[in-house]
Design a protein around this motif. Structure first.
Motif, short mmCIF file in Angstrom:
data_model
loop_
_atom_site.label_atom_id
_atom_site.label_comp_id
_atom_site.label_asym_id
_atom_site.label_seq_id
_atom_site.Cartn_x
_atom_site.Cartn_y
_atom_site.Cartn_z
N SER A 366 0.80 -1.23 0.00
CA SER A 366 0.00 0.00 0.00
C SER A 366 0.83 1.27 0.00
O SER A 366 0.29 2.37 -0.12
CB SER A 366 -0.92 0.01 1.23
N HIS A 367 2.15 1.16 0.10
CA HIS A 367 2.97 2.36 0.20
C HIS A 367 3.18 3.01 -1.16
O HIS A 367 3.23 2.36 -2.20
CB HIS A 367 4.32 2.01 0.82
N ALA A 368 3.29 4.32 -1.12
CA ALA A 368 3.51 5.08 -2.34
C ALA A 368 4.79 4.60 -3.02
O ALA A 368 5.78 4.27 -2.37
CB ALA A 368 3.62 6.57 -2.02
N ASN A 369 4.74 4.54 -4.34
CA ASN A 369 5.86 4.14 -5.20
C ASN A 369 6.11 2.64 -5.23
O ASN A 369 7.00 2.19 -5.93
CB ASN A 369 7.15 4.87 -4.81
N VAL A 370 5.33 1.84 -4.48
CA VAL A 370 5.42 0.38 -4.60
C VAL A 370 4.41 -0.04 -5.66
O VAL A 370 3.20 0.12 -5.49
CB VAL A 370 5.12 -0.32 -3.27
N ILE A 371 4.90 -0.56 -6.79
CA ILE A 371 4.00 -0.90 -7.90
C ILE A 371 3.80 -2.41 -8.04
O ILE A 371 2.96 -2.84 -8.82
CB ILE A 371 4.49 -0.28 -9.22
N ASP A 372 4.57 -3.19 -7.30
CA ASP A 372 4.33 -4.64 -7.29
C ASP A 372 5.08 -5.25 -6.12
O ASP A 372 6.15 -4.78 -5.72
CB ASP A 372 4.79 -5.29 -8.60
N VAL A 373 4.49 -6.31 -5.57
CA VAL A 373 5.15 -7.18 -4.61
C VAL A 373 4.90 -8.60 -5.09
O VAL A 373 3.77 -8.97 -5.40
CB VAL A 373 4.59 -7.01 -3.18
N ARG A 374 5.96 -9.38 -5.20
CA ARG A 374 5.82 -10.76 -5.64
C ARG A 374 6.70 -11.66 -4.78
O ARG A 374 7.77 -11.26 -4.33
CB ARG A 374 6.15 -10.92 -7.13
N ASN A 375 6.23 -12.86 -4.56
CA ASN A 375 6.94 -13.76 -3.64
C ASN A 375 6.71 -15.21 -4.01
O ASN A 375 5.72 -15.57 -4.64
CB ASN A 375 6.47 -13.54 -2.20
N THR A 376 7.65 -16.03 -3.61
CA THR A 376 7.50 -17.48 -3.63
C THR A 376 8.58 -18.03 -2.72
O THR A 376 9.67 -17.45 -2.59
CB THR A 376 7.64 -18.07 -5.04
N GLY A 377 8.31 -19.14 -2.04
CA GLY A 377 9.27 -19.66 -1.09
C GLY A 377 9.68 -18.57 -0.12
O GLY A 377 8.87 -17.76 0.33
N ILE A 378 10.97 -18.52 0.20
CA ILE A 378 11.50 -17.44 1.04
C ILE A 378 12.27 -16.47 0.14
O ILE A 378 13.49 -16.29 0.25
CB ILE A 378 12.37 -17.99 2.19
#
Length: 444
Positions: A366-378
């Motif tokens: 939700s923070h400004a300038n964050v346009i994607d978060v992606r993850n898998t495993g650690i």
């Protein structure tokens, strides 16, 4: 946040030409690490720095493990070096057996290297040797993928898809190489938790390349199950299985580059097992020795090995190798690392922490300038909008702010990558995410 100042007192920085580093920028404000233990580094000024990158994706069991240092010390005092050209010593045979037991399918033959780059080039050469050995010498074409990273040898950068790695050497790259499109689709898959649901159809591009070039001319396809250096680029659900189906249909080898994903990063020994896809070869390095001693390995199917052995017994079947293939000290470090992974159940621990890790990194969405978060495993990638000052400026600012605030992350352009040691606990996740949150809020 600690004051950003040079940490070079008493250290001459002039002579070391640093890899993948803006040397002049770094040497103006250097950051020097002096010690490491468990989850933490300590810089030359005594500041604690939480390692959110496992070094460079390699220290999966944490730093300065006594079991590894003792194994290395014993080995170097007993047998510091022995050749493996027409000679041998017991340790690489023992290590190869351990790796074969861990590997999926019939990937039970192991060729030792010294790095991920060497593993990639070795796998490509094995693919070509296999095709020749079975009478398909016309199969010389290799297929990689955009945003792929397979090290810095000429073979690896030829099949790789990192633009900056390739463009300076374009005239010297291997001929007869094609590339699949990458699988990053932020329009459809931004902020996916785990593997993205959309994009399996991208695998069909392989059928198009085969139709264009002819299956009879293609030796192998090489991909990372998850592209780390390209910016944490994840495979869509079903994508890897579709690649396996297509390569099997056309009798083309499939190579997984697991230099980053092997040894617990995905919660299994190999990503191939996590995603239930068995390739014909797997390349490894990094966490094989927990980063303690350089070493890599290529796991090869029985079918490929047996075909390459179809030659007179007194001839060398595969003209390839390295002075340090199966180095005794590296092998000792690897065996000690595998023991830690097994005895401390670190792969299982990674699985147990995965949901907490996922929820924590996605709290940054939700923070400004964050346009994607992606993850898998650690693993996690936080993609930032470029600054007005230029591409990569915001990412570098977040990287340096995080470091001086006590957390080491990795910046690849405007993508912040995190891949902490698998011994992480909740308190470490909290520190990583809260520190990164402050850095993002205050960055350019």
């Amino acid at each position: 946040m600690a004051v950003q100042k040079p940490q070079s007192e008493g250290v001459n920085l002039d002579n070391f030409w640093m890899p993948f580093t803006a040397n002049r920028q770094y040497k103006a404000t250097p950051r020097l690490l002096a010690k490491a233990k468990g989850m933490y580094y300590e810089d030359v000024e005594g500041n604690s720095v939480l390692d959110a990158t496992a070094g460079l994706w390699c220290c999966n069991a944490g730093h300065s493990r006594r079991e590894i240092s003792e194994a290395v010390s014993r080995q170097i005092s007993e047998l510091d070096y022995a050749p493996t050209f027409q000679m041998g010593h017991p340790l690489p045979f023992e290590l190869a057996e351990r790796l074969a037991d861990m590997a999926p399918g019939d990937l039970n033959r192991v060729f030792f290297t010294n790095s991920g780059s060497e593993s990639a080039d070795t796998a490509l050469k094995i693919a070509l040797a296999y095709q020749r050995a079975r009478g398909h010498s016309n199969r010389t074409m290799l297929i990689g993928r955009e945003l792929g990273y397979h090290g810095t040898g000429f073979g690896g950068i030829s099949v790789g898809g990192m633009v900056n790695n390739r463009k300076a050497f374009n005239g010297q790259l291997l001929p007869s190489v094609a590339h699949l499109p990458h699988t990053l689709d932020m329009q459809k898959n931004a902020f996916s938790k785990g593997l993205p649901e959309n994009g399996i159809e991208k695998a069909e591009a392989l059928e198009q390349l085969i139709a264009l070039h002819g299956a009879e001319n293609i030796a192998a396809v090489i991909v990372e199950p998850m592209s780390g250096s390209g910016g944490v680029v994840l495979p869509p659900v079903g994508y890897l299985k579709r690649l396996r189906e297509i390569t099997t249909k056309h009798d083309i080898l499939l190579i997984f580059d697991e230099v980053i994903t092997a040894f617990g990063r995905m919660g299994d020994a190999f990503a191939a097992q996590r995603w239930d896809v068995t390739p014909d070869m797997i390349t490894t390095a990094k966490a094989l020795t927990n980063g303690a001693i350089p070493m890599g390995a290529v796991l090869v199917s029985e079918r490929i090995y047996d075909t390459c052995m179809n030659a007179p017994e007194d001839t060398i079947e595969f003209f390839h190798g390295y002075t340090y293939s199966g180095h005794p000290v590296a092998a000792a470090a690897a065996l000690a690392s595998l023991n830690i992974y097994r005895d401390e159940k670190l792969f299982e621990h990674a699985r147990e922490m995965e949901t907490e890790w996922q929820d924590a990194v996605h709290s940054l969405a939700s923070h400004a300038n964050v346009i994607d978060v992606r993850n898998t495993g650690i693993i996690a990638g936080i993609q930032l909008a470029p600054s007005e000052k230029g591409i990569g400026k915001r990412g570098y600012d977040v990287f340096t702010r995080s470091f001086y605030d006590g957390v080491l992350v990795r910046a690849s352009g405007d993508i912040i990558a995190m891949s902490p040691p698998l011994i992480l606990e909740s308190k470490h996740i909290d520190q990583m995410v809260s520190t990164l949150e402050r850095a993002i809020k205050n960055a350019l």
